[in-house]
Design a protein around this motif. Structure first.
Motif, PDB file in Angstrom:
ATOM      1  N   ASP A   1       3.015  10.925   1.552  1.00 18.76           N
ATOM      2  CA  ASP A   1       2.940  11.392   0.178  1.00 18.76           C
ATOM      3  C   ASP A   1       1.542  11.220  -0.404  1.00 18.76           C
ATOM      4  O   ASP A   1       1.358  11.258  -1.623  1.00 18.76           O
ATOM      5  CB  ASP A   1       3.971  10.640  -0.673  1.00 18.76           C
ATOM      6  N   VAL A   2       0.574  11.019   0.462  1.00 12.02           N
ATOM      7  CA  VAL A   2      -0.842  10.933   0.079  1.00 12.02           C
ATOM      8  C   VAL A   2      -1.639  11.757   1.092  1.00 12.02           C
ATOM      9  O   VAL A   2      -1.144  12.061   2.177  1.00 12.02           O
ATOM     10  CB  VAL A   2      -1.335   9.466   0.074  1.00 12.02           C
ATOM     11  N   PRO A   3      -2.870  12.145   0.769  1.00 12.39           N
ATOM     12  CA  PRO A   3      -3.670  12.936   1.716  1.00 12.39           C
ATOM     13  C   PRO A   3      -3.942  12.182   3.018  1.00 12.39           C
ATOM     14  O   PRO A   3      -4.061  10.957   3.034  1.00 12.39           O
ATOM     15  CB  PRO A   3      -4.975  13.192   0.950  1.00 12.39           C
ATOM     16  N   ILE A   4      -4.062  12.942   4.118  1.00 15.17           N
ATOM     17  CA  ILE A   4      -4.264  12.384   5.452  1.00 15.17           C
ATOM     18  C   ILE A   4      -5.615  12.838   6.002  1.00 15.17           C
ATOM     19  O   ILE A   4      -6.021  13.985   5.809  1.00 15.17           O
ATOM     20  CB  ILE A   4      -3.126  12.812   6.389  1.00 15.17           C
TER      21      ILE A   4
ATOM     22  N   HIS B   1     -12.006   4.963   2.799  1.00 16.35           N
ATOM     23  CA  HIS B   1     -11.468   4.526   1.503  1.00 16.35           C
ATOM     24  C   HIS B   1     -12.281   5.097   0.340  1.00 16.35           C
ATOM     25  O   HIS B   1     -11.716   5.603  -0.638  1.00 16.35           O
ATOM     26  CB  HIS B   1     -11.468   2.998   1.441  1.00 16.35           C
ATOM     27  N   ASP B   2     -13.606   5.007   0.437  1.00 16.38           N
ATOM     28  CA  ASP B   2     -14.468   5.465  -0.658  1.00 16.38           C
ATOM     29  C   ASP B   2     -14.330   6.964  -0.901  1.00 16.38           C
ATOM     30  O   ASP B   2     -14.567   7.447  -2.014  1.00 16.38           O
ATOM     31  CB  ASP B   2     -15.929   5.118  -0.370  1.00 16.38           C
ATOM     32  N   ALA B   3     -13.927   7.705   0.134  1.00 21.50           N
ATOM     33  CA  ALA B   3     -13.708   9.147  -0.018  1.00 21.50           C
ATOM     34  C   ALA B   3     -12.327   9.459  -0.591  1.00 21.50           C
ATOM     35  O   ALA B   3     -12.008  10.638  -0.812  1.00 21.50           O
ATOM     36  CB  ALA B   3     -13.875   9.840   1.335  1.00 21.50           C
ATOM     37  N   GLY B   4     -11.513   8.432  -0.821  1.00 22.89           N
ATOM     38  CA  GLY B   4     -10.229   8.619  -1.488  1.00 22.89           C
ATOM     39  C   GLY B   4      -9.029   8.771  -0.575  1.00 22.89           C
ATOM     40  O   GLY B   4      -7.979   9.243  -1.024  1.00 22.89           O
ATOM     41  N   PHE B   5      -9.141   8.315   0.691  1.00 31.04           N
ATOM     42  CA  PHE B   5      -8.033   8.468   1.636  1.00 31.04           C
ATOM     43  C   PHE B   5      -7.379   7.121   1.930  1.00 31.04           C
ATOM     44  O   PHE B   5      -8.066   6.121   2.145  1.00 31.04           O
ATOM     45  CB  PHE B   5      -8.516   9.105   2.936  1.00 31.04           C
ATOM     46  N   LYS B   6      -6.046   7.147   1.986  1.00 35.99           N
ATOM     47  CA  LYS B   6      -5.273   5.956   2.344  1.00 35.99           C
ATOM     48  C   LYS B   6      -4.756   6.009   3.773  1.00 35.99           C
ATOM     49  O   LYS B   6      -4.309   4.975   4.291  1.00 35.99           O
ATOM     50  CB  LYS B   6      -4.067   5.811   1.410  1.00 35.99           C
ATOM     51  N   VAL B   7      -4.739   7.179   4.391  1.00 37.59           N
ATOM     52  CA  VAL B   7      -4.167   7.349   5.731  1.00 37.59           C
ATOM     53  C   VAL B   7      -5.160   8.087   6.612  1.00 37.59           C
ATOM     54  O   VAL B   7      -5.765   9.076   6.186  1.00 37.59           O
ATOM     55  CB  VAL B   7      -2.837   8.138   5.687  1.00 37.59           C
ATOM     56  N   THR B   8      -5.305   7.607   7.846  1.00 37.40           N
ATOM     57  CA  THR B   8      -6.140   8.304   8.818  1.00 37.40           C
ATOM     58  C   THR B   8      -5.525   8.147  10.196  1.00 37.40           C
ATOM     59  O   THR B   8      -4.822   7.180  10.477  1.00 37.40           O
ATOM     60  CB  THR B   8      -7.589   7.777   8.793  1.00 37.40           C
ATOM     61  N   LEU B   9      -5.763   9.119  11.070  1.00 37.68           N
ATOM     62  CA  LEU B   9      -5.299   9.071  12.458  1.00 37.68           C
ATOM     63  C   LEU B   9      -6.475   8.784  13.377  1.00 37.68           C
ATOM     64  O   LEU B   9      -7.599   9.223  13.108  1.00 37.68           O
ATOM     65  CB  LEU B   9      -4.640  10.385  12.867  1.00 37.68           C
TER      66      LEU B   9
ATOM     67  N   LEU C   1       0.878  -1.161   0.000  1.00 37.50           N
ATOM     68  CA  LEU C   1       0.000   0.000   0.000  1.00 37.50           C
ATOM     69  C   LEU C   1       0.915   1.210   0.000  1.00 37.50           C
ATOM     70  O   LEU C   1       1.587   1.490   0.996  1.00 37.50           O
ATOM     71  CB  LEU C   1      -0.907  -0.002   1.234  1.00 37.50           C
ATOM     72  N   ALA C   2       0.989   1.910  -1.112  1.00 37.80           N
ATOM     73  CA  ALA C   2       1.983   2.974  -1.281  1.00 37.80           C
ATOM     74  C   ALA C   2       1.568   4.229  -0.523  1.00 37.80           C
ATOM     75  O   ALA C   2       0.553   4.849  -0.841  1.00 37.80           O
ATOM     76  CB  ALA C   2       2.170   3.280  -2.764  1.00 37.80           C
ATOM     77  N   ILE C   3       2.381   4.593   0.478  1.00 38.42           N
ATOM     78  CA  ILE C   3       2.149   5.783   1.294  1.00 38.42           C
ATOM     79  C   ILE C   3       3.319   6.757   1.167  1.00 38.42           C
ATOM     80  O   ILE C   3       3.137   7.962   1.053  1.00 38.42           O
ATOM     81  CB  ILE C   3       1.935   5.406   2.775  1.00 38.42           C
ATOM     82  N   MET C   4       4.537   6.224   1.241  1.00 36.49           N
ATOM     83  CA  MET C   4       5.756   7.031   1.127  1.00 36.49           C
ATOM     84  C   MET C   4       6.486   6.646  -0.150  1.00 36.49           C
ATOM     85  O   MET C   4       6.540   5.470  -0.514  1.00 36.49           O
ATOM     86  CB  MET C   4       6.669   6.790   2.331  1.00 36.49           C
ATOM     87  N   ASP C   5       7.082   7.639  -0.835  1.00 33.07           N
ATOM     88  CA  ASP C   5       7.836   7.403  -2.068  1.00 33.07           C
ATOM     89  C   ASP C   5       7.044   6.470  -2.990  1.00 33.07           C
ATOM     90  O   ASP C   5       7.360   5.300  -3.171  1.00 33.07           O
ATOM     91  CB  ASP C   5       9.209   6.803  -1.749  1.00 33.07           C
ATOM     92  N   LEU C   6       6.001   7.024  -3.595  1.00 30.38           N
ATOM     93  CA  LEU C   6       5.021   6.209  -4.304  1.00 30.38           C
ATOM     94  C   LEU C   6       5.616   5.410  -5.454  1.00 30.38           C
ATOM     95  O   LEU C   6       5.087   4.359  -5.827  1.00 30.38           O
ATOM     96  CB  LEU C   6       3.884   7.102  -4.816  1.00 30.38           C
ATOM     97  N   ASP C   7       6.731   5.894  -6.023  1.00 28.88           N
ATOM     98  CA  ASP C   7       7.341   5.192  -7.149  1.00 28.88           C
ATOM     99  C   ASP C   7       8.430   4.211  -6.717  1.00 28.88           C
ATOM    100  O   ASP C   7       8.962   3.468  -7.542  1.00 28.88           O
ATOM    101  CB  ASP C   7       7.954   6.201  -8.130  1.00 28.88           C
TER     102      ASP C   7
END
Length: 596
Positions: A252-255, A350-358, A47-53
């Motif tokens: 590197d993705v929205p939080i 997830h459906d709202a487009g977020f990969k990271v949450t606190l 699951l790409a969160i940091m350095d997506l490439d």
């Protein structure tokens, strides 16, 4: 963030590795990597969160050190800088790529340099092949394993591990009682006799010659500090939590953030909003009019913080159709109705487009927020008994009525989970709060909260970060004077003091209530959940396991129909979840269906 798997010893065919990977793809849909050699294999789903490439695993140092990793290393930039100065070369900026060099330089002490949440597997082929497994201080990232003396298999999730040929499905006989006593197995146990979970803050070393050796990393003592007055203690808590929440905003993705409307998540939301402008906050509620509705408070928190508010509405009519999926992702029963809410909440994120949450998980454990902790501190010398009763999905007297004579006799011979926990609490000395906090942090938090959060968030490819599990916050909380945590009927005193001015007074001044599913109201005749439970918990098949008395189970429904109450409702719910899980096993496991 990833799902990881692998083995040392044995000979796992390529298609079996692909099946393990497929069963964990929901937790890492962005890429799949694996490597295998003579008697070993490592793999991950990313699951790409940091350095997506970047982020290709296994990470390597030369040909002989290979690493797969699940989690986030928050101090990876500092570590990479220091390691680069020592001559190590890195080909991307993904957080996990520092681990092989760190292991090469420090050996088994490499984990002492990590700040983050993680489950790590290091394969060292320099001499006799060695597999090193490690978990973070809090146990935020689970790692399940089976070891039989000749081989060790591991994975991030139970269904994936159970798909490996040779991993036994034999059930732990005392598992039902353990589950009903604590809502899910605690410690290193699972419901499967041959499968364990690595404890928190653990480093395990496996070789084919020496077998498996697990050590818990040394933990500093927590002597009470002079915290000053309550206002000063609250300020220290606020600033420490602020620093960690801001650090955890790196990605590197929205939080986003979870905002239940209670103190803990509300404070995390307020602090995150300082670092992330217009952060998105998520809350879950249920269509219709139900008890424990907190969305009004969650909206107030979001408005005060300037967060964009998302209200997820779940329809109770759909719940029977969701339970099979929730139980499968957990891998074993968890009796807290919050599991269904949690699953739907992260689906909405997830459906709202977020990969990271606190989230605000773990505050109650370290700051003394539970009523059972308060009651134990106020109780008599027999306080461990009352404390354990408060943990239960089904009270001890009712458990005894539900069990068959044969199962009661087995438990008499082998001992019960309640007896084990009471012995631990009594053995920890005269400091009740220290004994309870140690137990909560060691056993209940990883098993009951963190694995649930991990499995049900990653079911929707969402990473959850936990500021209250950060080392600096946990150590501060545990070193506060006891009266700054719990005094009389007041709980989490320093945390409340620290939140004043950041969180609306309406949240701070209202009574604590559970973030859960209102099952007492939902398990009444005429409700979809009631009919579903009654159908599944009736009939002669319920007696096949020889542990439950079908007549006693039927009596639960009679009691709930005559006078709906929390005790019978939670007992029905708990047995329903266990029944769904055992039916999945009888069908050969949902894992086989999914891997096909």
């Amino acid at each position: 963030m990833c799902r990881i798997y692998g083995h040392l010893g044995g000979d796992l065919a390529h298609h079996h590795l692909r099946a393990v990977s497929a069963l964990q793809r929901h937790g890492g849909p962005d890429a799949r990597f694996s490597a295998a050699g003579d008697g070993w294999a490592l793999g991950n789903n990313r699951l790409a969160i940091m350095d997506l490439d970047g982020g290709e695993q296994p990470y390597r140092l030369g040909r002989d050190i290979k690493v797969v990793f699940n989690g986030e290393i928050y101090n990876h930039t500092e570590l990479r800088r220091d390691l680069h100065a020592a001559g190590y070369v890195f080909h991307d900026h993904c957080d996990g790529n520092v681990i092989p060099a760190l292991y090469h330089r420090y050996g088994l002490d490499f984990v002492d340099h990590l700040d983050g949440m993680y489950a790590i597997a290091v394969l060292d082929l320099r001499a006799e092949p060695k597999l090193v497994l490690a978990t973070d201080d809090a146990g935020m990232k689970p790692l399940y394993y089976h070891e039989n003396g000749h081989e060790l298999y591991f994975s991030s999730e139970l269904p994936a591990l159970l798909s490996v040929p040779g991993v036994p499905w034999d059930l732990w006989e005392e598992g039902l009682d353990s589950y009903l006593t604590t809502k899910t197995p605690f410690g290193e146990r699972t419901m499967f006799d041959g499968v364990r979970v690595l404890p928190r803050a653990a480093t395990a070393v496996y070789t084919r010659a020496g077998g498996l050796k697990i050590s818990k990393r040394a933990e500093s003592a927590f002597p009470a500090e002079d915290g000053g007055d309550l206002a000063a203690a609250g300020a220290r808590v606020r600033e420490t939590l602020r620093a960690e929440t801001h650090r955890l905003a790196l990605a590197d993705v929205p939080i986003s953030t979870i905002t239940s409307g209670g103190l803990d998540s509300s404070l995390v939301t307020a602090l995150l909003a300082e670092k992330v402008p217009h952060v998105h906050a998520f809350n879950i509620a249920y269509t219709g009019d139900w008890p424990f509705d907190e969305k009004r408070y969650a909206r107030e928190v979001a408005a005060r913080s300037g967060a964009t508010y998302h209200q997820i509405e779940a329809d109770p009519a759909t719940f029977p159709g969701l339970l099979d999926e929730v139980v499968w992702h957990l891998g074993q029963p968890n009796a807290d109705p919050i599991t269904l809410s949690t699953y739907l909440l992260f689906q909405g994120v997830h459906d709202a487009g977020f990969k990271v949450t606190l989230s605000g998980d773990a505050a109650d454990e370290i700051f003394g927020g539970y009523g059972r902790i308060r009651d134990a501190l106020l109780g008599t010398e027999d306080w461990p008994n009352g404390y354990v009763e408060a943990l239960a999905a089904v009270p001890s007297a009712l458990r005894q009525r539900l069990y068959t004579d044969d199962y009661r006799e087995l438990l008499r011979q082998k001992g019960t989970e309640a007896e084990r926990i009471e012995r631990r609490l009594r053995a920890d000395g005269g400091d009740r709060l220290a004994a309870i906090t140690g137990f909560e942090v060691d056993e209940r938090l990883p098993a009951y909260h963190l694995r649930r959060v991990d499995h049900l968030s990653m079911a929707h490819s969402v990473e959850v970060r936990l500021p209250f599990c950060q080392r600096s916050v946990t150590r501060l909380a545990r070193r506060l004077p006891a009266e700054h945590r719990v005094r009389g009927r007041e709980v989490k005193r320093a945390l409340y003091a620290g939140a004043r001015g950041l969180v609306p007074d309406s949240v701070l001044d209202r009574p604590k209530q559970p973030f859960t599913l209102p099952i007492t109201a939902m398990l009444v005749p005429g409700q979809p959940l009631h009919g579903y439970a009654r159908d599944l918990l009736s009939g002669p098949s319920l007696a096949l396991g020889g542990q439950l008395d079908p007549k006693a189970v039927a009596g639960l429904f009679d009691a709930q129909a005559a006078r709906p109450n929390d005790e019978s409702a939670l007992a029905i719910w708990s047995l329903l979840i266990h029944r769904i899980w055992t039916e999945q096993l009888a069908r050969g496991g949902a894992g086989e269906r999914r891997a096909a």
